[in-house]
Design a protein around this motif. Structure first.
Motif, PDB file in Angstrom:
ATOM      1  N   GLU A 147       0.656  -1.355 -13.915  1.00 45.58           N
ATOM      2  CA  GLU A 147       1.413  -0.411 -13.086  1.00 45.58           C
ATOM      3  C   GLU A 147       0.551   0.105 -11.929  1.00 45.58           C
ATOM      4  O   GLU A 147       1.016   0.212 -10.797  1.00 45.58           O
ATOM      5  N   GLN A 148      -0.736   0.401 -12.217  1.00 46.14           N
ATOM      6  CA  GLN A 148      -1.674   0.832 -11.174  1.00 46.14           C
ATOM      7  C   GLN A 148      -1.821  -0.258 -10.115  1.00 46.14           C
ATOM      8  O   GLN A 148      -1.827   0.032  -8.923  1.00 46.14           O
ATOM      9  N   ALA A 149      -1.973  -1.504 -10.554  1.00 43.51           N
ATOM     10  CA  ALA A 149      -2.119  -2.629  -9.626  1.00 43.51           C
ATOM     11  C   ALA A 149      -0.857  -2.796  -8.779  1.00 43.51           C
ATOM     12  O   ALA A 149      -0.936  -3.035  -7.568  1.00 43.51           O
ATOM     13  N   ASP A 150       0.310  -2.650  -9.400  1.00 45.30           N
ATOM     14  CA  ASP A 150       1.564  -2.748  -8.658  1.00 45.30           C
ATOM     15  C   ASP A 150       1.683  -1.625  -7.632  1.00 45.30           C
ATOM     16  O   ASP A 150       2.098  -1.862  -6.493  1.00 45.30           O
ATOM     17  N   ASP A 151       1.317  -0.413  -8.019  1.00 42.95           N
ATOM     18  CA  ASP A 151       1.352   0.718  -7.089  1.00 42.95           C
ATOM     19  C   ASP A 151       0.379   0.504  -5.935  1.00 42.95           C
ATOM     20  O   ASP A 151       0.674   0.855  -4.787  1.00 42.95           O
ATOM     21  N   ALA A 152      -0.787  -0.062  -6.226  1.00 50.35           N
ATOM     22  CA  ALA A 152      -1.773  -0.340  -5.182  1.00 50.35           C
ATOM     23  C   ALA A 152      -1.220  -1.351  -4.181  1.00 50.35           C
ATOM     24  O   ALA A 152      -1.378  -1.193  -2.965  1.00 50.35           O
ATOM     25  N   MET A 153      -0.558  -2.381  -4.685  1.00 50.02           N
ATOM     26  CA  MET A 153       0.017  -3.388  -3.790  1.00 50.02           C
ATOM     27  C   MET A 153       1.124  -2.782  -2.926  1.00 50.02           C
ATOM     28  O   MET A 153       1.218  -3.074  -1.742  1.00 50.02           O
ATOM     29  N   LYS A 154       1.931  -1.922  -3.522  1.00 46.71           N
ATOM     30  CA  LYS A 154       2.984  -1.247  -2.740  1.00 46.71           C
ATOM     31  C   LYS A 154       2.363  -0.367  -1.659  1.00 46.71           C
ATOM     32  O   LYS A 154       2.848  -0.339  -0.524  1.00 46.71           O
ATOM     33  N   ALA A 155       1.297   0.342  -1.991  1.00 44.24           N
ATOM     34  CA  ALA A 155       0.620   1.193  -1.012  1.00 44.24           C
ATOM     35  C   ALA A 155       0.004   0.349   0.098  1.00 44.24           C
ATOM     36  O   ALA A 155       0.047   0.721   1.283  1.00 44.24           O
ATOM     37  N   LEU A 156      -0.550  -0.773  -0.253  1.00 39.66           N
ATOM     38  CA  LEU A 156      -1.162  -1.667   0.728  1.00 39.66           C
ATOM     39  C   LEU A 156      -0.109  -2.237   1.672  1.00 39.66           C
ATOM     40  O   LEU A 156      -0.296  -2.269   2.895  1.00 39.66           O
ATOM     41  N   ILE A 157       1.005  -2.654   1.114  1.00 40.01           N
ATOM     42  CA  ILE A 157       2.104  -3.181   1.938  1.00 40.01           C
ATOM     43  C   ILE A 157       2.647  -2.089   2.845  1.00 40.01           C
ATOM     44  O   ILE A 157       2.930  -2.323   4.023  1.00 40.01           O
ATOM     45  N   ASP A 158       2.765  -0.874   2.326  1.00 35.28           N
ATOM     46  CA  ASP A 158       3.236   0.252   3.128  1.00 35.28           C
ATOM     47  C   ASP A 158       2.272   0.534   4.285  1.00 35.28           C
ATOM     48  O   ASP A 158       2.709   0.745   5.416  1.00 35.28           O
ATOM     49  N   ALA A 159       0.979   0.515   4.015  1.00 39.34           N
ATOM     50  CA  ALA A 159      -0.014   0.751   5.074  1.00 39.34           C
ATOM     51  C   ALA A 159       0.062  -0.346   6.129  1.00 39.34           C
ATOM     52  O   ALA A 159      -0.013  -0.069   7.336  1.00 39.34           O
ATOM     53  N   ARG A 160       0.215  -1.574   5.701  1.00 40.89           N
ATOM     54  CA  ARG A 160       0.340  -2.677   6.659  1.00 40.89           C
ATOM     55  C   ARG A 160       1.584  -2.512   7.523  1.00 40.89           C
ATOM     56  O   ARG A 160       1.549  -2.709   8.736  1.00 40.89           O
ATOM     57  N   MET A 161       2.689  -2.144   6.888  1.00 39.74           N
ATOM     58  CA  MET A 161       3.943  -1.988   7.622  1.00 39.74           C
ATOM     59  C   MET A 161       3.853  -0.838   8.633  1.00 39.74           C
ATOM     60  O   MET A 161       4.251  -0.973   9.785  1.00 39.74           O
TER      61      MET A 161
END
Length: 181
Positions: free
Chosen positions: A45-59
């Motif tokens: 879940e932490q890894a999934d949240d990190a990926m979502k945060a990373l995608i959000d920052a990129r966007m």
């Protein structure tokens, strides 16, 4: 008869001991397995949240950069730019991008490759610098129809390059995460 009674007693005691041990050990082993599974689920879940945060920052950084580039293109094409509207929109997009990038600080272990080079700090710095230079160029009328000052082109190029490194590093990390769930 005493031997068979003793054998029966030993058998009964052995059975009771095994049954009692199973009654105690079974739930303990089950709880241990459940704890391990909960830890694994939490890490995923932490890894999934990190990926979502990373995608959000990129966007968010992409939206900010696209706005800066389109504003310069419109000004160079002779379209009048409302400087107050530009500042307000650039500031809002900038704050959104900064907030999204700072959220990455929470995910220390999950995004080490992006954090270790402080790529998002570099992206934020380059984009803030671009916004300031564009604002000054708009205020002085330096961006005229068909002409964009070299300074504006330089800061936009720098922002695009730092954002590209950020995007590539995060894309690489996303690929690694996808192949090692």
């Amino acid at each position: 008869m005493a031997d068979s009674a003793l054998t029966g007693l030993v058998g009964a005691l052995g059975g009771a001991l095994i049954g009692g041990g199973a009654a105690i050990l079974g739930p303990l082993l089950l709880k241990r397995k459940e704890r391990h599974q909960a830890v694994a689920d939490n890490k995923q879940e932490q890894a999934d949240d990190a990926m979502k945060a990373l995608i959000d920052a990129r966007m968010k950084t992409r939206l900010w950069l696209d706005y800066l580039v389109s504003t310069v293109a419109q000004a160079a094409a002779g379209v009048p730019i409302d400087r107050d509207a530009f500042e307000a929109r650039a500031e809002k997009l900038g704050k959104d991008a900064v907030r999204a990038c700072y959220r990455l600080e929470y995910f220390d272990e999950e995004i080490v490759s992006v954090r270790s080079y402080h790529l998002y700090y570099q992206v934020i710095g380059a984009m803030r610098n671009s916004a300031v230079v564009i604002k000054m160029s708009l205020a002085t009328g330096a961006i005229a129809e068909g002409h964009v000052p070299n300074e504006v082109m330089d800061v936009l190029t720098q922002a695009e390059q730092t954002r590209t490194w950020f995007r590539l590093a995060s894309a690489h990390l996303t690929t690694i995460r996808a192949s090692h769930p």
